[in-house]
Design an enzyme around this catalytic site. Sequence first.
Site, PDB file in Angstrom:
ATOM      1  N   HIS A 117       0.836  -1.204   0.000  1.00 43.19           N
ATOM      2  CA  HIS A 117       0.000   0.000   0.000  1.00 43.19           C
ATOM      3  C   HIS A 117       0.873   1.258   0.000  1.00 43.19           C
ATOM      4  CE1 HIS A 117      -3.636   2.367   0.986  1.00 43.19           C
ATOM      5  NE2 HIS A 117      -2.778   3.128   1.642  1.00 43.19           N
ATOM      6  N   GLU A 118       1.827   1.299   0.913  1.00 43.07           N
ATOM      7  CA  GLU A 118       2.695   2.474   0.996  1.00 43.07           C
ATOM      8  C   GLU A 118       3.595   2.587  -0.232  1.00 43.07           C
ATOM      9  OE1 GLU A 118       2.189   4.737   3.130  1.00 43.07           O
ATOM     10  OE2 GLU A 118       0.721   3.537   4.237  1.00 43.07           O
TER      11      GLU A 118
ATOM     12  N   HIS B 152       1.823   4.612  -2.862  1.00 52.09           N
ATOM     13  CA  HIS B 152       1.968   6.057  -2.646  1.00 52.09           C
ATOM     14  C   HIS B 152       3.369   6.523  -3.029  1.00 52.09           C
ATOM     15  CE1 HIS B 152      -1.907   6.333  -0.767  1.00 52.09           C
ATOM     16  NE2 HIS B 152      -1.563   5.640   0.311  1.00 52.09           N
TER      17      HIS B 152
END
Length: 353
Positions: A20-21, A24
């Site tokens: 997920h990170e 980003h």
Amino acid sequence: MSILYIAIAILIFGLLIAVHELGHFTAAKLSGVKVLEFSVGMGPAIFKKQKGETLYALRCIPFGGFCAMEGEDGGSDDPRSFANQAIWKRLIILAAGSCMNFLTGFLIVLILFSNAGGFRAPTIASFMEGCPYESDSGLQVGDRFRSIDGRRVWQYYDVADFLAAGGEDHDIVVIRDGHRVKLEDFHMVRISYEGYENKMYGFTFGLDEPTLGNKLRYAGATTMEFVRMVWDALGQLVGGKVSVNDLSGPVGIVDMMAETGEQAESVSDGLYSIFYLGAFIAVNLAVMNMLPIPALDGGRVFLLLITALIELITRKKLDPKYEGYIHAAGMVLLLALMAYVMFHDIFRIVTKT
């Protein structure tokens, strides 16, 4: 064996957060945004390395992580700060984490389906003798269910579930010879058939060959089924059918994954079940993170759009610190909820043993 499953569950959950990170981080780097730190895990750092302008860190608590960008929660004069980027770039960066989780869930399912011998299809293969639903104006062999009462059919078992949940008259859409055929107010109930104890609808489903196209198709269908399951659960939570006590945090999720593995008949079955559940959790994270709640990615997207609309109308740039206050308040409430859920998970695990 439980230690093995617990370790694997922790690893999978940690990887999902890292992915997920990473979404980003990748979107921010490609957009030219200055990334101050990319961290996997929370708490004190086990390992950290400064490379260029970014600090890379691995932290001791394997739940969580973050991608800290310049000017993310406040004003910054740096032209490469997050706040100074075009709206479309900020939207992509904010949505990238959930997109990566969704893609990860899809890929896990696709890998699990790689050795599948075939797929049960929501396509009518045959009718039982005396079935009243087979006719020129009704259902026919080869019909593939697409939707029932407006709900998309992703898997063959959706057919029975939707028919049972929607009363006796249904709006059914099937694919027949490549065309959509709609059956409006089509009466369908389970009836008795000679030689069978239970009542049934009276048709059987066919099989799709395990071609690459079908593997991709059913991996996508399963992933979308996960999305619907998450939305249904959220609807039940909002509607009061389930309570906050029914929620699970990282501790509860790891315990559930380990328990799923232990209940399997073999190690291979256990690993399959854990990774399948991991795919569902990946999609769950994708959906939940895009909810319009402050401190979540969806809340940031929502406030970004609201801010852009206000600035368009007033022709004045709003101070980003106010948005930071909202997200800070949301984070406090979110952390409080997470703490409550975590302690409830621990209590539930202790008391069941």
